[in-house]
Scaffold this active site. Structure first.
Site, PDB file in Angstrom:
ATOM      1  N   LYS A  53       0.528  -0.235  -3.969  1.00  0.00           N
ATOM      2  CA  LYS A  53      -0.203  -1.098  -3.023  1.00  0.00           C
ATOM      3  C   LYS A  53      -1.435  -1.702  -3.701  1.00  0.00           C
ATOM      4  O   LYS A  53      -1.691  -2.905  -3.592  1.00  0.00           O
ATOM      5  CB  LYS A  53      -0.614  -0.298  -1.786  1.00  0.00           C
ATOM      6  CG  LYS A  53       0.564   0.070  -0.908  1.00  0.00           C
ATOM      7  CD  LYS A  53       0.212   1.083   0.168  1.00  0.00           C
ATOM      8  CE  LYS A  53       1.476   1.539   0.873  1.00  0.00           C
ATOM      9  NZ  LYS A  53       1.268   2.622   1.837  1.00  0.00           N
ATOM     10  N   GLN A  97      -3.551   6.431   3.788  1.00  0.00           N
ATOM     11  CA  GLN A  97      -2.175   6.852   3.503  1.00  0.00           C
ATOM     12  C   GLN A  97      -1.824   8.113   4.301  1.00  0.00           C
ATOM     13  O   GLN A  97      -2.579   9.076   4.334  1.00  0.00           O
ATOM     14  CB  GLN A  97      -2.029   7.128   1.999  1.00  0.00           C
ATOM     15  CG  GLN A  97      -0.625   7.438   1.543  1.00  0.00           C
ATOM     16  CD  GLN A  97       0.295   6.221   1.487  1.00  0.00           C
ATOM     17  OE1 GLN A  97      -0.151   5.090   1.675  1.00  0.00           O
ATOM     18  NE2 GLN A  97       1.575   6.467   1.279  1.00  0.00           N
ATOM     19  N   ASP A 120      -2.146  -1.632   8.902  1.00  0.00           N
ATOM     20  CA  ASP A 120      -0.929  -0.829   9.133  1.00  0.00           C
ATOM     21  C   ASP A 120      -0.328  -1.154  10.498  1.00  0.00           C
ATOM     22  O   ASP A 120       0.841  -0.927  10.758  1.00  0.00           O
ATOM     23  CB  ASP A 120      -1.316   0.663   9.162  1.00  0.00           C
ATOM     24  CG  ASP A 120      -0.997   1.380   7.867  1.00  0.00           C
ATOM     25  OD1 ASP A 120      -1.741   2.316   7.509  1.00  0.00           O
ATOM     26  OD2 ASP A 120       0.018   1.038   7.232  1.00  0.00           O
TER      27      ASP A 120
HETATM   28  N1  LIG Z   1      -0.820   4.524   6.289  1.00  0.00           N
HETATM   29  C1  LIG Z   1       0.405   4.455   5.729  1.00  0.00           C
HETATM   30  N2  LIG Z   1       1.029   3.261   5.667  1.00  0.00           N
HETATM   31  C2  LIG Z   1       2.272   3.138   5.085  1.00  0.00           C
HETATM   32  O1  LIG Z   1       2.848   2.031   5.056  1.00  0.00           O
HETATM   33  C3  LIG Z   1       2.873   4.295   4.526  1.00  0.00           C
HETATM   34  C4  LIG Z   1       2.207   5.513   4.634  1.00  0.00           C
HETATM   35  N3  LIG Z   1       0.973   5.567   5.217  1.00  0.00           N
HETATM   36  N4  LIG Z   1       2.752   6.640   4.177  1.00  0.00           N
HETATM   37  C5  LIG Z   1       4.037   6.630   3.507  1.00  0.00           C
HETATM   38  C6  LIG Z   1       4.889   5.462   3.903  1.00  0.00           C
HETATM   39  C7  LIG Z   1       5.996   5.164   2.917  1.00  0.00           C
HETATM   40  N5  LIG Z   1       5.699   3.828   2.461  1.00  0.00           N
HETATM   41  C8  LIG Z   1       6.438   3.211   1.457  1.00  0.00           C
HETATM   42  C9  LIG Z   1       5.938   2.118   0.775  1.00  0.00           C
HETATM   43  C10 LIG Z   1       6.678   1.539  -0.270  1.00  0.00           C
HETATM   44  C11 LIG Z   1       7.885   2.076  -0.646  1.00  0.00           C
HETATM   45  C12 LIG Z   1       8.623   1.487  -1.788  1.00  0.00           C
HETATM   46  O2  LIG Z   1       8.152   0.551  -2.429  1.00  0.00           O
HETATM   47  N6  LIG Z   1       9.806   2.034  -2.132  1.00  0.00           N
HETATM   48  C13 LIG Z   1      10.593   1.547  -3.266  1.00  0.00           C
HETATM   49  C14 LIG Z   1      10.864   2.702  -4.228  1.00  0.00           C
HETATM   50  C15 LIG Z   1       9.576   3.307  -4.698  1.00  0.00           C
HETATM   51  C16 LIG Z   1       9.870   4.725  -5.209  1.00  0.00           C
HETATM   52  O3  LIG Z   1      10.346   4.812  -6.348  1.00  0.00           O
HETATM   53  O4  LIG Z   1       9.712   5.687  -4.406  1.00  0.00           O
HETATM   54  C17 LIG Z   1      11.949   1.032  -2.780  1.00  0.00           C
HETATM   55  O5  LIG Z   1      12.365   1.495  -1.699  1.00  0.00           O
HETATM   56  O6  LIG Z   1      12.513   0.195  -3.467  1.00  0.00           O
HETATM   57  C18 LIG Z   1       8.388   3.159   0.029  1.00  0.00           C
HETATM   58  C19 LIG Z   1       7.663   3.731   1.080  1.00  0.00           C
HETATM   59  C20 LIG Z   1       4.599   3.354   3.068  1.00  0.00           C
HETATM   60  N7  LIG Z   1       4.079   4.239   3.885  1.00  0.00           N
END
Ligand SMILES: Nc1nc(=O)c2c([nH]1)NC[C@@H]1CN(c3ccc(C(=O)N[C@@H](CCC(=O)O)C(=O)O)cc3)C=[N+]21
Length: 297
Positions: A53, A97, A120
């Site tokens: 991020k 987070q 968020d």
């Molecule tokens: N306040 C808060 N806001 C959030 O938006 C928040 C959070 N807490 N806690 C956790 C979750 C999870 N989350 C992700 C973000 C990007 C990928 C992402 O980029 N995933 C990649 C893979 C990255 C990897 O290798 O794990 C993909 O799916 O292609 C995944 C999950 C946002 N979150």
């Protein structure tokens, strides 16, 4: 065989638009968008997401701050930091987070974030606006907002009359996702752990959204032929002893692809859209702070 919806590519398109809009905001004398990401503790997955991020924010031309606090941080100290960020004019978006360590009440922290900086979209004000369909002045939570863009790539903007089934009823994905699909004129059903005969229900869906957090629970025969499958799952699984953990979704991708008309992969589907929409929300906040209508994505 299903068309694979390339969330990575669509996410890059959104980020490219955010970069452009940031540059024109600055040219017009607007404030540089500022994103503050706060992480408490050393959870490795959270570190991955928080780093991506912050990196993406810098790539967009934002002022980007990352606050890393020790796992034993008190709730009062975290609330103190949130207050400081709420008052900081250089910051337009604040993301704390999740999950937070046990000694901290997440709900209290989420609600302490100023609604106009709650990129968020978890704050009562934003959730309430989404609940009543007041989408323009709200922050739509990043994951559902990203999912809707992927759905629209397949079906266009008007989803009138399509049947949608959302599996999962979390405050950060399931419920807002159902609201967005309803606002787009779908007939929406929210399924959850108490739903009976989930497979039969799932098979009625033209648009099936899996957001349960259970690896590969959605099987191939749960998918109506030609349906659009949106997999929100991010499960790290280790199949054989000592093998490196791999990331799988809530959908058994290979077998679901046999029936689906379009499907998102994990990784490379919804995840990158979550990051992209966080940038879009932060930009929207900076536009609003400069008194300008925020661009649509
Ligand atoms: N306040 C808060 N806001 C959030 O938006 C928040 C959070 N807490 N806690 C956790 C979750 C999870 N989350 C992700 C973000 C990007 C990928 C992402 O980029 N995933 C990649 C893979 C990255 C990897 O290798 O794990 C993909 O799916 O292609 C995944 C999950 C946002 N979150």
């Amino acid at each position: 065989m299903a068309e694979v919806i390339n969330g990575k590519l669509v996410g890059e398109e959104v980020v490219a638009k955010v970069k452009e809009a940031t540059a024109s905001l600055l040219e017009d004398g607007g404030a540089q968008p500022g994103l503050a990401v706060v992480i408490v503790g050393e959870d490795p997955a959270s570190q991955v997401y928080v780093n991506s991020k912050s990196r993406k924010a810098k790539e967009c031309g934002f002022h980007s701050e990352q606050h890393t606090l020790p796992a034993e941080t008190s709730e009062a100290d975290l609330l103190g930091l949130v207050e400081k960020l709420n008052a900081d004019p250089a910051i337009h978006g604040i993301l704390v987070q999740l999950p937070l360590p046990a000694q901290i009440d997440s709900a209290k922290v989420i609600q302490a974030i100023a609604a106009e900086k709650d990129v968020d979209g978890f704050n009562f004000t934003n959730v309430g606006k989404i609940g009543v369909g007041e989408l323009d002045s709200a922050f739509v939570p990043c994951t559902p907002a990203g999912c809707m863009i992927l759905v629209e790539r397949v079906h266009g903007k008007d989803l009138s009359g399509l049947t949608a089934v959302v599996i999962g009823r979390s405050n950060i994905v399931g419920k807002p996702m159902a609201n967005l699909l309803l606002a787009a004129n779908c007939t929406v059903t929210i399924a959850h752990s108490r739903t009976r005969d989930l497979a039969t229900l799932a098979r009625t869906a033209d648009i099936l959204v899996a957001a349960v957090g259970r690896p590969e629970i959605v099987k191939g025969d749960w998918v109506k032929p030609g349906a659009t499958v949106i997999d929100v799952g991010i499960n790290r699984v280790v199949s054989a002893e000592g093998e490196k953990a791999r990331l799988v979704g809530d959908v058994a991708f290979a077998e679901a692809s046999e029936n689906a008309g379009a499907i998102t992969p994990v990784p490379g589907g919804v995840g990158p859209m979550t990051i992209a929409m966080l940038m879009a929300n932060t930009l929207a906040s900076a536009y609003r702070a400069s008194g300008k209508p925020s661009p649509q994505f």
